[in-house]
Design an enzyme around this catalytic site. Structure first.
Site, PDB file in Angstrom:
ATOM      1  N   CYS A 118      43.940 -71.556 -18.511  1.00 57.58           N
ATOM      2  CA  CYS A 118      44.991 -71.705 -17.507  1.00 57.58           C
ATOM      3  C   CYS A 118      44.383 -72.077 -16.148  1.00 57.58           C
ATOM      4  CB  CYS A 118      45.852 -70.440 -17.461  1.00 57.58           C
ATOM      5  SG  CYS A 118      47.405 -70.694 -16.607  1.00 57.58           S
ATOM      6  N   TYR A 119      44.413 -71.178 -15.157  1.00 51.96           N
ATOM      7  CA  TYR A 119      43.805 -71.521 -13.861  1.00 51.96           C
ATOM      8  C   TYR A 119      42.326 -71.901 -14.045  1.00 51.96           C
ATOM      9  CZ  TYR A 119      42.262 -71.053  -9.016  1.00 51.96           C
ATOM     10  OH  TYR A 119      41.720 -71.289  -7.772  1.00 51.96           O
ATOM     11  N   LYS A 123      40.568 -48.400 -22.332  1.00 46.94           N
ATOM     12  CA  LYS A 123      40.989 -47.067 -22.781  1.00 46.94           C
ATOM     13  C   LYS A 123      40.709 -46.831 -24.269  1.00 46.94           C
ATOM     14  CE  LYS A 123      43.226 -43.395 -21.353  1.00 46.94           C
ATOM     15  NZ  LYS A 123      43.017 -42.757 -20.036  1.00 46.94           N
ATOM     16  N   HIS A 150      47.612 -69.406 -23.058  1.00 46.00           N
ATOM     17  CA  HIS A 150      46.846 -68.150 -23.060  1.00 46.00           C
ATOM     18  C   HIS A 150      46.546 -67.703 -24.496  1.00 46.00           C
ATOM     19  CE1 HIS A 150      46.975 -67.147 -18.759  1.00 46.00           C
ATOM     20  NE2 HIS A 150      48.081 -67.875 -18.781  1.00 46.00           N
ATOM     21  N   GLY A 164      44.623 -67.114 -13.199  1.00 48.15           N
ATOM     22  CA  GLY A 164      44.720 -66.504 -11.875  1.00 48.15           C
ATOM     23  C   GLY A 164      45.975 -66.980 -11.180  1.00 48.15           C
ATOM     24  N   GLU A 196      44.725 -65.301 -25.327  1.00 53.75           N
ATOM     25  CA  GLU A 196      44.430 -63.867 -25.381  1.00 53.75           C
ATOM     26  C   GLU A 196      45.667 -62.995 -25.602  1.00 53.75           C
ATOM     27  OE1 GLU A 196      44.385 -65.835 -22.815  1.00 53.75           O
ATOM     28  OE2 GLU A 196      44.936 -64.862 -20.930  1.00 53.75           O
ATOM     29  N   ASP A 218      39.417 -39.512 -20.020  1.00 51.78           N
ATOM     30  CA  ASP A 218      38.346 -40.230 -19.319  1.00 51.78           C
ATOM     31  C   ASP A 218      37.288 -39.274 -18.762  1.00 51.78           C
ATOM     32  OD1 ASP A 218      40.053 -42.265 -19.872  1.00 51.78           O
ATOM     33  OD2 ASP A 218      40.760 -42.537 -17.822  1.00 51.78           O
TER      34      ASP A 218
END
Ligand code: XMP
Length: 537
Positions: A106-107, A393, A193, A79, A195, A251
């Site tokens: 991280c945060y 998506k 990170h 964050g 990810e 969508d």
């Protein structure tokens, strides 16, 4: 899925949370507490790639509510805040006592560390980019990983001291606590990170947490999601009617397909042609729609109204506002003619919610005003159905294929709600739209012919508000310039321009200049996002 009262997109997580237990046929759930990171959804996506259901929830949800969800693991996202600032977002410290494994990233690491008396300080210079991380304690998080791994850092603060309940697991040359664990509780954290793709072995680190530490089985499938959602829609709707706005995009088509499967003839779709659609789009949508569903379709021809509202407007956000307003008015009028309409279905995805900063209490910053997020206004009086708001998506596309939608529709590039208005820079006029539509159709035709439509994420033409000098035959011209934009991206939050072959660019340029009256120059946009955005306005 989320079923909630109109305009509930504001408190998104609570509303979708209340449904979370019912919508997913798995007891193997990881939750990500969102501290406002642009990467929160990427974490969720990486977890789901392991066929483990993962849901993003508010960072300040009480430990009791989290316990009700019975997750097998909790991830605290990164964050933008500093934990030592007043009002910095924190989690309920009781969650560390639930006995559920926690991983702070991280945060999130700093939040966890601070909750146990650790010290977080500013590092005077922000560390952003690649670092080598030395694993000082192999096993658990770093099981089956080499002694040193490449990692991606993005932080200004870092942990300067850990309480004695913690021990270090990894370090870098500048960061002594690159990864830590609690000695007794299942609480872990890392400064880097895992990810992002720039941490090449990050997927394995996350898998070690999700599969190894949390013990999740890889048993979550999208087909389960579809079946559960269909059942849930049926239960919620009963014998009432649902209205679904159709745009021709993937969508809204997937929402319509899900609803059609759930409630068949109780579905009414509304297509508002705002005059800002691409070449032949209205016909295409009607065609695809009537081929695949037999539900009621209302087409509202509102070109005159939208173009009148846009006359003289050049400011992009004002264009969006007016289009949004007109859309609501048209939709409302049409909806009034539909008897027994009680629900409104929208194709909101989680990235829409994050990018718009649609959660007013959430820590994420607003980036762009997307008129279709935030929903239609409350006075319409509908209950909202947002079956896709927890999906990404690529998952929506896979769901579309599972529901039997044609590949061409499922793989269609995204098209913004305000349509060609944000690609016709400056004032939007009917004449300019004719030029833009023709140029755009050529771009798409050529990219398809080159077999590169699926390879690129979004490709289109933009009409620039400038005229330039050219020469055609023996005559001087003073005509429009078209910019071609093509980007590659995984998540539309960052994007790189597509390296299209020169021959293809040459063909596009020649065809546009020869075939589209009023254009004498074609440029190719070579900006990435950030700092540019995908659309020009
Ligand atoms: P930007 O331009 O912000 O776009 O990089 C990211 C993605 O969002 C789409 N986009 C919109 N979609 N309403 C929408 O429904 C909007 O107002 C809007 N603005 C941008 C854009 O096409 C890209 O896919």
């Amino acid at each position: 899925m989320s079923v909630s009262s109109a305009h509930s997109t504001g408190n998104s997580t609570e509303s979708s949370l209340s449904e979370a237990g019912a919508s997913v046929l798995t007891d193997q759930r990881i939750v990500v507490l969102d501290f406002g990171s642009q990467y929160a959804q990427l974490i969720a996506r990486r977890v789901r790639e392991q066929n483990v259901y993962c849901q993003i929830i508010r960072h300040d949800l009480s430990a009791d509510r989290i316990a009700e969800l019975a997750p097998k693991g909790i991830i605290l996202s990164g964050g933008p805040s500093s934990v030592y600032e007043d009002g910095a977002p924190r989690c309920d410290p009781e969650l560390f006592k639930l006995g559920i494994p926690v991983l702070g990233i991280c945060y999130g690491l700093q939040v966890a560390c601070e909750a146990f008396g650790g010290k977080v300080t500013n590092t005077s210079r922000r560390e952003y980019g690649h670092a080598m991380c030395e694993i000082v304690q192999p096993g658990t998080l770093f099981d089956e990983l080499p002694g040193e791994i490449d990692v991606w850092m993005s932080h200004g603060d870092q942990i300067s001291a850990i309480s004695e309940q913690f021990e270090p697991l990894a370090r870098t040359s500048t960061c002594p606590f690159a990864a830590i664990r609690h000695k007794e509780l299942p609480v872990y954290g890392m400064q880097f990170h895992p990810e992002v793709t720039h941490t090449p072995l990050g997927g394995k680190v996350l898998a070690n947490f999700v599969r190894g530490i949390c013990g999740c089985e890889p048993n979550w499938q999208l087909s389960d999601f579809a079946d559960a959602t269909v059942r849930q829609i049926r239960d919620a709707v009963g014998d009432r009617r649902v209205i679904c706005g159709l745009s021709g995009g993937v969508d809204s088509s997937v929402v319509a397909a899900l609803l059609y499967k759930a409630i068949g003839p109780q579905l009414t779709c509304i297509l508002i042609d705002n005059g800002l659609l691409r070449q032949n789009e209205q016909a295409l949508v009607i065609d695809e729609f009537t081929n695949h569903f037999k539900a009621d379709l209302h087409v509202v021809d509102a070109e005159d109204r939208f173009l009148a509202s846009l006359a003289g407007v050049v400011e992009p956000q004002e264009k969006r506002r007016r289009i949004g307003h007109d859309f609501i008015e048209c939709f409302k009028k049409e909806a009034e003619s539909i008897e027994n309409a009680h629900f409104l279905a929208q194709g909101t995805l989680y990235p829409d919610v994050i990018e718009s900063g649609a959660d007013p209490d959430g820590p994420a910053a607003t980036i762009k005003l997307h008129h279709n997020v935030g929903g239609l206004p409350e006075e319409l009086g509908f209950e909202l159905i947002e079956p896709l708001r927890d999906l990404f998506k690529d998952e929506v596309r896979r769901l579309g294929l599972e529901l039997g939608l044609p590949e061409k529709l499922v793989w269609r590039h995204p098209f913004p709600g305000p349509g060609l208005a944000v690609r016709c820079l400056g004032e939007v006029t009917r004449d300019k739209l004719v030029v833009l539509r023709a140029a755009d159709a050529i771009v798409i035709e050529e990219i398809e012919a080159a077999g590169l439509y699926r390879e690129t994420s979004q490709t289109f033409a933009v009409l620039l508000p400038v005229q330039s000098v050219g020469v055609m035959g023996d005559a001087r011209t003073y005509d429009n310039a078209i910019a071609v934009r093509s980007v590659n991206t995984d998540d539309f939050m960052t994007a790189d321009w597509s390296r299209l072959p020169y021959e293809l660019l040459a063909r596009i340029s020649t065809r546009i200049i020869n075939e589209v009256k009023g254009v004498n120059r074609v440029c190719y946009d070579i900006s990435s996002k950030p700092p540019a955005t995908i659309e020009w306005e």
